[in-house]
Design a protein around this motif. Sequence first.
Motif, PDB file in Angstrom:
ATOM      1  N   ILE A 162      34.571  23.611 -46.373  1.00 17.18           N
ATOM      2  CA  ILE A 162      35.423  22.982 -47.375  1.00 17.18           C
ATOM      3  C   ILE A 162      36.822  22.840 -46.775  1.00 17.18           C
ATOM      4  CG2 ILE A 162      35.963  25.218 -48.469  1.00 17.18           C
ATOM      5  CD1 ILE A 162      36.208  23.640 -51.135  1.00 17.18           C
ATOM      6  N   VAL A 163      37.415  21.673 -46.979  1.00 14.70           N
ATOM      7  CA  VAL A 163      38.737  21.371 -46.417  1.00 14.70           C
ATOM      8  C   VAL A 163      39.653  20.924 -47.554  1.00 14.70           C
ATOM      9  CG1 VAL A 163      40.027  19.868 -44.842  1.00 14.70           C
ATOM     10  CG2 VAL A 163      37.765  20.729 -44.191  1.00 14.70           C
ATOM     11  N   VAL A 164      40.795  21.577 -47.694  1.00 12.53           N
ATOM     12  CA  VAL A 164      41.710  21.206 -48.777  1.00 12.53           C
ATOM     13  C   VAL A 164      42.217  19.780 -48.577  1.00 12.53           C
ATOM     14  CG1 VAL A 164      42.490  23.526 -49.389  1.00 12.53           C
ATOM     15  CG2 VAL A 164      43.641  22.302 -47.550  1.00 12.53           C
ATOM     16  N   PRO A 165      42.279  18.979 -49.642  1.00 11.43           N
ATOM     17  CA  PRO A 165      42.694  17.584 -49.522  1.00 11.43           C
ATOM     18  C   PRO A 165      44.215  17.418 -49.547  1.00 11.43           C
ATOM     19  CG  PRO A 165      42.027  18.011 -51.758  1.00 11.43           C
ATOM     20  CD  PRO A 165      41.809  19.295 -51.002  1.00 11.43           C
ATOM     21  N   GLU A 166      44.913  18.155 -48.721  1.00 13.45           N
ATOM     22  CA  GLU A 166      46.374  18.082 -48.650  1.00 13.45           C
ATOM     23  C   GLU A 166      46.749  17.477 -47.299  1.00 13.45           C
ATOM     24  OE1 GLU A 166      50.073  18.221 -50.189  1.00 13.45           O
ATOM     25  OE2 GLU A 166      48.245  18.790 -51.251  1.00 13.45           O
ATOM     26  N   MET A 167      47.122  16.200 -47.320  1.00 10.60           N
ATOM     27  CA  MET A 167      47.326  15.431 -46.098  1.00 10.60           C
ATOM     28  C   MET A 167      48.284  16.110 -45.116  1.00 10.60           C
ATOM     29  SD  MET A 167      48.832  11.556 -45.542  1.00 10.60           S
ATOM     30  CE  MET A 167      50.552  12.026 -45.840  1.00 10.60           C
ATOM     31  N   ALA A 168      49.442  16.562 -45.602  1.00  9.96           N
ATOM     32  CA  ALA A 168      50.450  17.112 -44.692  1.00  9.96           C
ATOM     33  C   ALA A 168      49.900  18.305 -43.907  1.00  9.96           C
ATOM     34  CB  ALA A 168      51.691  17.525 -45.478  1.00  9.96           C
ATOM     35  N   ASP A 169      49.170  19.176 -44.574  1.00  3.77           N
ATOM     36  CA  ASP A 169      48.659  20.374 -43.909  1.00  3.77           C
ATOM     37  C   ASP A 169      47.537  20.061 -42.923  1.00  3.77           C
ATOM     38  OD1 ASP A 169      50.423  21.931 -45.308  1.00  3.77           O
ATOM     39  OD2 ASP A 169      48.998  22.521 -46.843  1.00  3.77           O
ATOM     40  N   ILE A 170      46.595  19.236 -43.350  1.00  2.71           N
ATOM     41  CA  ILE A 170      45.455  18.940 -42.472  1.00  2.71           C
ATOM     42  C   ILE A 170      45.891  18.085 -41.291  1.00  2.71           C
ATOM     43  CG2 ILE A 170      43.151  17.927 -42.340  1.00  2.71           C
ATOM     44  CD1 ILE A 170      43.457  20.551 -43.982  1.00  2.71           C
ATOM     45  N   MET A 171      46.788  17.150 -41.514  1.00  2.00           N
ATOM     46  CA  MET A 171      47.298  16.351 -40.397  1.00  2.00           C
ATOM     47  C   MET A 171      48.066  17.238 -39.413  1.00  2.00           C
ATOM     48  SD  MET A 171      46.345  13.200 -40.371  1.00  2.00           S
ATOM     49  CE  MET A 171      47.530  12.531 -39.206  1.00  2.00           C
ATOM     50  N   TYR A 172      48.833  18.178 -39.934  1.00  2.00           N
ATOM     51  CA  TYR A 172      49.552  19.113 -39.065  1.00  2.00           C
ATOM     52  C   TYR A 172      48.567  19.858 -38.167  1.00  2.00           C
ATOM     53  CZ  TYR A 172      52.909  22.744 -37.663  1.00  2.00           C
ATOM     54  OH  TYR A 172      53.728  23.573 -36.945  1.00  2.00           O
ATOM     55  N   LEU A 173      47.533  20.442 -38.773  1.00  2.00           N
ATOM     56  CA  LEU A 173      46.541  21.198 -38.005  1.00  2.00           C
ATOM     57  C   LEU A 173      45.842  20.315 -36.972  1.00  2.00           C
ATOM     58  CD1 LEU A 173      44.964  23.271 -40.923  1.00  2.00           C
ATOM     59  CD2 LEU A 173      46.312  24.209 -39.023  1.00  2.00           C
ATOM     60  N   ALA A 174      45.492  19.096 -37.378  1.00  2.00           N
ATOM     61  CA  ALA A 174      44.777  18.191 -36.476  1.00  2.00           C
ATOM     62  C   ALA A 174      45.662  17.716 -35.326  1.00  2.00           C
ATOM     63  CB  ALA A 174      44.245  16.994 -37.261  1.00  2.00           C
ATOM     64  N   ILE A 175      46.917  17.443 -35.615  1.00  2.00           N
ATOM     65  CA  ILE A 175      47.849  16.997 -34.570  1.00  2.00           C
ATOM     66  C   ILE A 175      48.060  18.102 -33.537  1.00  2.00           C
ATOM     67  CG2 ILE A 175      50.277  16.425 -34.115  1.00  2.00           C
ATOM     68  CD1 ILE A 175      50.220  14.825 -36.769  1.00  2.00           C
ATOM     69  N   ARG A 176      48.262  19.319 -34.004  1.00  2.00           N
ATOM     70  CA  ARG A 176      48.454  20.425 -33.065  1.00  2.00           C
ATOM     71  C   ARG A 176      47.178  20.692 -32.272  1.00  2.00           C
ATOM     72  NH1 ARG A 176      52.795  23.734 -33.635  1.00  2.00           N
ATOM     73  NH2 ARG A 176      52.169  24.305 -31.526  1.00  2.00           N
ATOM     74  N   TYR A 177      46.033  20.536 -32.904  1.00  2.00           N
ATOM     75  CA  TYR A 177      44.752  20.727 -32.218  1.00  2.00           C
ATOM     76  C   TYR A 177      44.558  19.678 -31.124  1.00  2.00           C
ATOM     77  CZ  TYR A 177      39.694  21.450 -31.620  1.00  2.00           C
ATOM     78  OH  TYR A 177      38.444  21.713 -31.115  1.00  2.00           O
ATOM     79  N   ALA A 178      45.093  18.471 -31.385  1.00  2.00           N
ATOM     80  CA  ALA A 178      44.983  17.377 -30.412  1.00  2.00           C
ATOM     81  C   ALA A 178      46.037  17.462 -29.314  1.00  2.00           C
ATOM     82  CB  ALA A 178      45.099  16.027 -31.132  1.00  2.00           C
ATOM     83  N   GLY A 179      46.908  18.465 -29.398  1.00  2.00           N
ATOM     84  CA  GLY A 179      47.920  18.648 -28.357  1.00  2.00           C
ATOM     85  C   GLY A 179      49.255  18.015 -28.662  1.00  2.00           C
ATOM     86  N   GLY A 180      49.439  17.526 -29.889  1.00  2.00           N
ATOM     87  CA  GLY A 180      50.697  16.893 -30.267  1.00  2.00           C
ATOM     88  C   GLY A 180      51.628  17.834 -31.001  1.00  2.00           C
ATOM     89  N   ALA A 182      54.312  18.456 -34.341  1.00  2.00           N
ATOM     90  CA  ALA A 182      54.437  18.059 -35.741  1.00  2.00           C
ATOM     91  C   ALA A 182      55.338  16.839 -35.882  1.00  2.00           C
ATOM     92  CB  ALA A 182      55.015  19.216 -36.557  1.00  2.00           C
ATOM     93  N   CYS A 183      54.959  15.942 -36.760  1.00  2.00           N
ATOM     94  CA  CYS A 183      55.720  14.731 -37.071  1.00  2.00           C
ATOM     95  C   CYS A 183      55.733  13.715 -35.923  1.00  2.00           C
ATOM     96  CB  CYS A 183      57.155  15.051 -37.497  1.00  2.00           C
ATOM     97  SG  CYS A 183      57.246  15.927 -39.086  1.00  2.00           S
ATOM     98  N   THR A 184      54.796  13.836 -35.005  1.00  2.00           N
ATOM     99  CA  THR A 184      54.748  12.889 -33.894  1.00  2.00           C
ATOM    100  C   THR A 184      54.413  11.478 -34.376  1.00  2.00           C
ATOM    101  OG1 THR A 184      53.765  12.436 -31.738  1.00  2.00           O
ATOM    102  CG2 THR A 184      52.294  13.300 -33.425  1.00  2.00           C
ATOM    103  N   THR A 185      54.924  10.487 -33.644  1.00  2.00           N
ATOM    104  CA  THR A 185      54.538   9.090 -33.874  1.00  2.00           C
ATOM    105  C   THR A 185      53.868   8.523 -32.622  1.00  2.00           C
ATOM    106  OG1 THR A 185      56.747   8.336 -33.199  1.00  2.00           O
ATOM    107  CG2 THR A 185      56.363   8.659 -35.573  1.00  2.00           C
ATOM    108  N   ASP A 186      53.500   9.419 -31.720  1.00  2.00           N
ATOM    109  CA  ASP A 186      52.830   9.022 -30.479  1.00  2.00           C
ATOM    110  C   ASP A 186      51.443   8.472 -30.826  1.00  2.00           C
ATOM    111  OD1 ASP A 186      51.243   9.028 -28.125  1.00  2.00           O
ATOM    112  OD2 ASP A 186      52.527  10.556 -27.211  1.00  2.00           O
ATOM    113  N   LEU A 187      51.246   7.185 -30.594  1.00  2.00           N
ATOM    114  CA  LEU A 187      49.994   6.537 -30.999  1.00  2.00           C
ATOM    115  C   LEU A 187      48.796   7.053 -30.213  1.00  2.00           C
ATOM    116  CD1 LEU A 187      51.137   2.844 -31.557  1.00  2.00           C
ATOM    117  CD2 LEU A 187      50.813   4.666 -33.244  1.00  2.00           C
TER     118      LEU A 187
END
Length: 344
Positions: A162-180, A182-187
């Motif tokens: 189960i994944v909480v539907p809170e965009m800011a938190d999940i995007m943060y986790l995913a961006i850091r997992y991808a090596g980026g 926080a708040c990156t705009t690197d396409l």
Amino acid sequence: MKWVRRLAAISVIMACSAESVLAAGQLNLYNWGNYTSPELIKKFEERYDVTVTVTEYDSNDTALAKIRQGGHGYDMVVPSANVLNVWIDEGLLLESRPDQMTNFKNVDSRWVDVPFDAGRHYSVPWLTGTTGVFVNNSVYNGDPNTSAIFLDPPPELADKLIVVPEMADIMYLAIRYAGGEACTTDLTILKKVRDILAAAKPKWLAVDYGNIDQLVKGDFAGGANWSGPVFRARQQNPNLVYGFPKEGYPIWMDNLAILKDAKNVENAKLFMNFVMQPENAALNSAFAHSANGIKGSEEFMPADMRNAPEVNIPEEYRAAGRFNVACSPEAQALYTKIWTGLLK
């Protein structure tokens, strides 16, 4: 000396009189679901003869949309730090100056001059914690301290997350997992994030907040969630383990504020000052099993909170945590595009 004592007595009488004038009536609080201590509300109601109505919401987006529409009838709201500046910039909050209230002295100094409300002219701390992952170790006993738990789940956890539907938190986790960062705009990073999320979602059982009972019963074997709900569930099911992703995780704070169009402003100010009292802040913490930003509240908390890892981040995981702040409009637009595409 007699003059000083008499002046002090007069001040106390005036303060009590002011409270009695402000007491009685209504207060309408708009807050996150299952996030307001009934004991706190009862104590406030009995002290000030104010009837408090609590209406719940499920996300920052839901709350913001509701208030923007107007005609809501609420007096207070509890936005997260990463969106509070939006509320302020759009003129939705009253500049209530909690920094000038009696109990402001109890706010921990690290939560005073914060970037989302410098000097605290609009808000006070409600609760704070982290967004991480959790597993049921009766299903999976591997390392829980990685976002791979829900972004590249092991076979034992696939289709049970189960994944909480809170965009800011999940995007943060995913961006850091991808090596980026926080708040990156690197396409390049964001395309990687999009692909990671798209590949992971079919292995999720639900994108939802769920409830404590579901976690306790084992309806889900793991997922991404906030520290407080996992702690509450772990008290009933010791097989649950909360993890701090080594790739990076967000530290959040929710904040109590008064709405610009509030009808019960004075009662709202009373409540704001009330929750800055240590023993009252502890009631909220005890209910939600999360820390708060009020000094001295720890001594009033349940004993099992004092050493709980969900409340007190273990030293070895602290470096990976960063405070979740508001991103630029450009970044927000990119994240929203990824997020809405994911939820289709």
